[in-house]
Design a protein around this motif. Structure first.
Motif, short mmCIF file in Angstrom:
data_model
loop_
_atom_site.label_atom_id
_atom_site.label_comp_id
_atom_site.label_asym_id
_atom_site.label_seq_id
_atom_site.Cartn_x
_atom_site.Cartn_y
_atom_site.Cartn_z
N GLY A 139 -51.67 -38.93 -21.27
CA GLY A 139 -52.07 -38.23 -22.48
C GLY A 139 -52.07 -36.72 -22.35
N ASN A 140 -51.74 -36.18 -21.18
CA ASN A 140 -51.70 -34.74 -21.00
C ASN A 140 -50.47 -34.15 -21.69
OD1 ASN A 140 -54.00 -34.72 -19.20
ND2 ASN A 140 -52.62 -35.62 -17.68
N GLU A 141 -50.61 -32.93 -22.23
CA GLU A 141 -49.52 -32.27 -22.92
C GLU A 141 -49.06 -31.02 -22.17
OE1 GLU A 141 -50.45 -31.40 -26.96
OE2 GLU A 141 -50.33 -33.49 -27.61
N TYR A 142 -47.75 -30.80 -22.19
CA TYR A 142 -47.14 -29.63 -21.57
C TYR A 142 -46.18 -29.03 -22.60
CZ TYR A 142 -48.67 -32.51 -17.66
OH TYR A 142 -49.41 -33.29 -16.82
N ARG A 143 -46.27 -27.73 -22.80
CA ARG A 143 -45.46 -27.07 -23.83
C ARG A 143 -44.56 -26.01 -23.19
NH1 ARG A 143 -48.95 -27.18 -29.41
NH2 ARG A 143 -49.99 -29.17 -28.97
N CYS A 144 -43.41 -25.82 -23.83
CA CYS A 144 -42.46 -24.84 -23.31
C CYS A 144 -41.54 -24.37 -24.43
CB CYS A 144 -41.64 -25.44 -22.16
SG CYS A 144 -40.62 -26.85 -22.64
N ALA A 145 -40.95 -23.20 -24.21
CA ALA A 145 -39.97 -22.68 -25.16
C ALA A 145 -38.59 -23.25 -24.90
CB ALA A 145 -39.92 -21.15 -25.08
N ARG A 146 -38.31 -23.54 -23.61
CA ARG A 146 -37.00 -24.08 -23.22
C ARG A 146 -37.21 -25.29 -22.32
NH1 ARG A 146 -37.06 -18.95 -23.66
NH2 ARG A 146 -37.87 -18.56 -21.56
N LEU A 147 -36.45 -26.32 -22.60
CA LEU A 147 -36.57 -27.57 -21.84
C LEU A 147 -35.24 -27.87 -21.16
CD1 LEU A 147 -38.13 -30.12 -21.04
CD2 LEU A 147 -37.37 -31.16 -23.20
N LEU A 148 -35.30 -28.07 -19.84
CA LEU A 148 -34.11 -28.40 -19.06
C LEU A 148 -34.26 -29.82 -18.53
CD1 LEU A 148 -33.91 -25.31 -19.30
CD2 LEU A 148 -33.14 -25.25 -16.93
N LEU A 149 -33.38 -30.70 -18.97
CA LEU A 149 -33.43 -32.10 -18.56
C LEU A 149 -32.63 -32.29 -17.29
CD1 LEU A 149 -32.85 -33.78 -22.05
CD2 LEU A 149 -35.04 -33.26 -20.94
N ALA A 150 -33.34 -32.58 -16.21
CA ALA A 150 -32.70 -32.85 -14.92
C ALA A 150 -33.04 -34.28 -14.50
CB ALA A 150 -33.18 -31.85 -13.87
N THR A 151 -32.95 -35.18 -15.45
CA THR A 151 -33.46 -36.54 -15.27
C THR A 151 -32.43 -37.48 -14.67
OG1 THR A 151 -32.97 -36.79 -17.64
CG2 THR A 151 -35.25 -36.44 -17.02
N GLY A 152 -31.17 -37.08 -14.57
CA GLY A 152 -30.17 -37.89 -13.89
C GLY A 152 -29.94 -39.24 -14.55
N ALA A 153 -29.61 -40.24 -13.73
CA ALA A 153 -29.36 -41.59 -14.21
C ALA A 153 -30.69 -42.24 -14.59
CB ALA A 153 -28.64 -42.41 -13.14
N LEU A 154 -30.81 -42.62 -15.86
CA LEU A 154 -32.10 -43.11 -16.36
C LEU A 154 -32.20 -44.62 -16.39
CD1 LEU A 154 -32.63 -40.56 -19.25
CD2 LEU A 154 -33.93 -40.71 -17.14
N LYS A 155 -31.11 -45.30 -16.69
CA LYS A 155 -31.15 -46.76 -16.73
C LYS A 155 -29.73 -47.29 -16.61
CE LYS A 155 -31.30 -46.77 -21.81
NZ LYS A 155 -32.05 -47.25 -23.00
N PRO A 156 -29.59 -48.54 -16.13
CA PRO A 156 -28.25 -49.08 -15.96
C PRO A 156 -27.56 -49.32 -17.30
CG PRO A 156 -29.90 -50.77 -15.54
CD PRO A 156 -30.64 -49.48 -15.68
N SER A 157 -26.26 -49.18 -17.29
CA SER A 157 -25.45 -49.51 -18.47
C SER A 157 -25.05 -50.98 -18.34
CB SER A 157 -24.20 -48.62 -18.51
OG SER A 157 -23.41 -48.95 -19.62
N ILE A 158 -25.59 -51.81 -19.22
CA ILE A 158 -25.40 -53.26 -19.11
C ILE A 158 -24.42 -53.71 -20.19
CG2 ILE A 158 -26.54 -55.51 -19.18
CD1 ILE A 158 -29.12 -54.11 -18.30
N PRO A 159 -23.32 -54.34 -19.81
CA PRO A 159 -22.33 -54.75 -20.82
C PRO A 159 -22.88 -55.82 -21.75
CG PRO A 159 -21.78 -55.64 -18.65
CD PRO A 159 -22.91 -54.68 -18.44
N ASP A 160 -22.37 -55.83 -22.96
CA ASP A 160 -22.82 -56.77 -23.98
C ASP A 160 -22.05 -58.08 -23.80
OD1 ASP A 160 -23.91 -57.99 -26.15
OD2 ASP A 160 -22.73 -56.88 -27.65
N ILE A 161 -22.53 -58.90 -22.88
CA ILE A 161 -21.90 -60.18 -22.54
C ILE A 161 -22.97 -61.27 -22.64
CG2 ILE A 161 -20.75 -61.53 -20.75
CD1 ILE A 161 -19.72 -58.88 -19.59
N GLU A 162 -22.63 -62.36 -23.30
CA GLU A 162 -23.58 -63.48 -23.39
C GLU A 162 -23.91 -63.99 -21.99
OE1 GLU A 162 -23.92 -67.99 -25.30
OE2 GLU A 162 -22.24 -66.68 -25.86
N GLY A 163 -25.20 -64.05 -21.68
CA GLY A 163 -25.64 -64.53 -20.38
C GLY A 163 -25.67 -63.48 -19.29
N ILE A 164 -25.47 -62.21 -19.64
CA ILE A 164 -25.40 -61.16 -18.61
C ILE A 164 -26.72 -61.05 -17.85
CG2 ILE A 164 -26.13 -59.28 -20.13
CD1 ILE A 164 -23.46 -59.14 -17.33
N GLU A 165 -27.82 -61.55 -18.43
CA GLU A 165 -29.11 -61.50 -17.73
C GLU A 165 -29.10 -62.35 -16.46
OE1 GLU A 165 -29.26 -64.86 -20.67
OE2 GLU A 165 -28.63 -62.74 -20.73
#
Length: 637
Positions: A139-165
């Motif tokens: 719940g803490n807040e952080y404020r800035c005038a400029r935001l630089l996203l250095a978050t890299g790979a965030l989640k896998p890209s999963i193909p839309d295939i039946e049963g891919i789970e």
């Protein structure tokens, strides 16, 4: 609530690199890091521990910038005091070495990092200040005038295939080789992650099928794009071609289903555009394991409030970025691996590339928000001696720069020509230069390093082992300097110089070139600048060879010598009378479509040539032009 002028989200290599520059400049910044340590991505990836980034420590020459060409893991410092080459002797080091290096880097330079701060929402104030508001899970807040996203790979890209789970993911599959002993394994994907998995299991699995789908394998040694398949990962491809049971298939999985005995049924389709009767083959077979290695996504829409959600590409993989890496949300920038959104040919997606993009963005922000001029050098340009000074400086620059070397065709140096003087700007994005009035409305020369394989009909890069043709200077396959003259935004003409054995064109490299006149590259550049400025009356010699008994030279063959007809060497498509250097091409970056480009080819060799010369269809042919228009409009406000 805390405020900083700039917040960097993520403490991986890009976040640390930008933090270093801001710390050195005394700026108000904070790096917010979700985990307890820096570089946490590399604690887990690559899954099998070996990086594909070079760690070449010995390069004969002593210049620090030159040696960064072959050190792909170090971050940039002003004094080269903290190099990764001191952390490992392996040409392909371990990920644990990189984590240790990054941790020491953050500590040595006292970077302002707040760990264990996971941001769950990014929004923006609606008042005049328009500050970004980052809210963490506590719940803490952080404020800035400029935001630089250095978050890299965030989640896998999963193909839309039946049963891919039912498939395991690259990010979490069991890497214990014994688990796959004498098993049938499918690996989904055609990149380094897929082949990394296959290589790791090659000695234990009974059969491995790498399903690459409806596309061609791209080898990094052929495309020069470091993200394509690297030779360190292609053991299974070698085994496939030498009949060792493991294989690569162009089929595409359409369904995955668990059988009663625990095995997996794989339904597939495979396009056959090259058959006499083109069509689609379908079928199914059974395996024991399916592992997907289909890449990552670099944007998580759930992280953003609607008014701060950046635009993404058609596959929702990358954010749409301006030439200076700003998202569609003003004052929100992307740094690090996702900078590859604007570069799929050089190294922007890797440390040895984005470290320079980050430095360029830092200088841009310094200019925009703190009135600090961009890095430049100024030269008098009134006499032949002045001309020689400028040309010598530039040739020395091409011979040692790592930024233009790693980001070939992406970053450039720019020489702005005015009456009696010139100003050289360093390491700017090419597209940024050609869309900014400060450059577009002047006489400028843009300098890049580039490959030239597109001038040849033969696509195999490893066949280019001979010297360049001095009578057709555009016929240079390997990396070489290219100069282009623009006047008020219009391309006028260009020149280039040969490649070189050690990719240097200055005096210290002469011993490695042996039979070519060392001062020719500088003379070519001097003559080119002089054609524009007219500051000297003499045209300098552009002789290619010494032609002396001591140094050797060139002896032409007799007319109709059969060796000139039966050599099987790559054929350059340029003639002596052709324009050797053309304007920079801003055509959209397309993706290969084997069906679209090759289905109509009447012969297999023609099909291969078409596929190899990057003919392609584009999903959005006007997307790049629209982005440039948007960028120019945003800068005029």
């Amino acid at each position: 609530m805390s405020y900083h002028d700039t917040i960097i989200l993520g403490a991986g290599p890009a976040g640390l690199q930008m933090g270093y520059f801001m710390e050195q400049a005394g700026r108000d910044y904070k790096i917010l890091n979700a985990s307890a340590t820096v570089g946490s991505f590399f604690q887990h990836f690559p899954r099998h521990g070996t990086l594909i980034s070079f760690n070449k420590r010995y390069n004969w020459f002593t210049e620090p910038d030159f040696n960064l060409r072959y050190d792909w893991n170090s971050l940039i410092t002003h004094d080269s005091s903290h190099l990764f080459t001191n952390y490992s002797e392996d040409i392909f080091p371990r990920n644990t070495d990189l984590v240790r290096y990054l941790s020491d880097f953050a500590n040595k330079f006292s970077l302002k990092i707040q760990h264990n701060t996971k941001i769950k929402l990014i929004s923006r104030q609606t008042d005049d200040q328009r500050h970004f508001v980052l809210t963490d899970t506590m719940g803490n807040e952080y404020r800035c005038a400029r935001l630089l996203l250095a978050t890299g790979a965030l989640k896998p890209s999963i193909p839309d295939i039946e049963g891919i789970e039912l498939a395991e993911g690259y990010e979490n599959h069991d890497i214990t080789p014994e688990r796959y002993k004498n098993k049938r394994v499918i690996v989904l994907g055609g990149g380094n992650s897929a082949f990394e998995i296959a290589n790791h299991l090659a000695g234990h699995a009974a059969i491995i099928f790498i399903m690459i789908g409806n596309r061609l394998i791209k080898h990094a040694w052929n495309t020069h794009f470091v993200g394509d398949l690297r030779s360190v990962n292609d053991t299974v491809l070698d085994m496939f071609q030498l009949k060792a049971l493991h294989a690569v298939t162009g089929s595409t999985m359409t369904k995955l289903e668990r059988q009663d005995d625990g095995s997996l049924r794989v339904d597939y389709e495979e396009e056959a555009p090259h058959w006499h009767t083109p069509g689609t083959v379908s079928g199914w077979f059974e395996v024991d394991h399916v592992i997907r290695a289909t890449g990552f996504k670099y944007v998580d829409p759930e992280l953003f409030a609607p008014e701060t959600s950046p635009a993404v590409d058609a596959k929702e993989k990358y954010p749409v970025l301006s030439p200076i890496w700003e998202t569609s949300v003003p004052d929100m920038y992307v740094i690090g691996t996702a900078m590859a959104a604007r570069d799929r040919k050089a190294a922007s997606g890797f440390i040895h590339g984005f470290r320079y993009n980050v430095r360029t963005l830092f200088h841009y922000l310094e200019t925009r928000h703190h009135n600090i001029p961009l890095p430049t050098d100024k030269f008098a340009l009134q006499t032949a001696d002045d001309l020689r000074n400028v040309s010598t400086h530039l040739i020395n620059r091409f011979s040692t720069t790592s930024a233009l070397y790693q980001l070939f065709g992406v970053l450039c140096d720019v020489l702005v020509l005015e009456e009696g003087r010139a100003e050289l700007f360093y390491e700017l994005p090419v597209e940024y230069v050609l869309t900014q009035s400060e450059f577009a409305n002047k006489k400028i020369i843009i300098f890049t390093l580039e490959f030239g394989h597109h001038h040849y009909s033969h696509p195999n890069a490893v066949d280019f082992v001979r010297r360049n043709d001095p009578e057709r200077p555009g016929c240079v396959s390997f990396l070489h300097p290219v100069f282009r003259y623009y006047d008020n935004g219009a391309f006028i003409k260009g020149r280039n110089v040969r490649s070189a054995s050690v990719l240097r064109w200055d005096q210290p490299a002469e011993i490695f070139e042996m039979d070519e006149v060392n001062n020719k590259p500088r003379n070519v550049l001097s003559n080119f600048i002089n054609e524009i400025t007219q500051v000297a009356t003499e045209t300098l010699s552009e002789q290619h060879f010494y032609n002396t008994e001591e140094r050797g030279g060139f002896k032409p063959w007799p007319a109709n010598d059969p060796r000139a007809r039966n050599h099987c060497m790559p054929q350059c498509q340029l003639s002596v009378k052709d324009v050797q250097v053309t304007a920079i091409d801003f055509s959209p970056v397309c993706k290969h479509s084997m069906t679209a480009t090759c289905a109509s080819a009447p012969a297999s060799q023609q099909m291969q040539d078409k596929c190899a010369t990057s003919n392609c269809q584009c999903d959005a042919p006007n997307k790049r032009a629209g982005l440039v228009d948007w960028w120019m409009q945003s800068q005029s406000k």
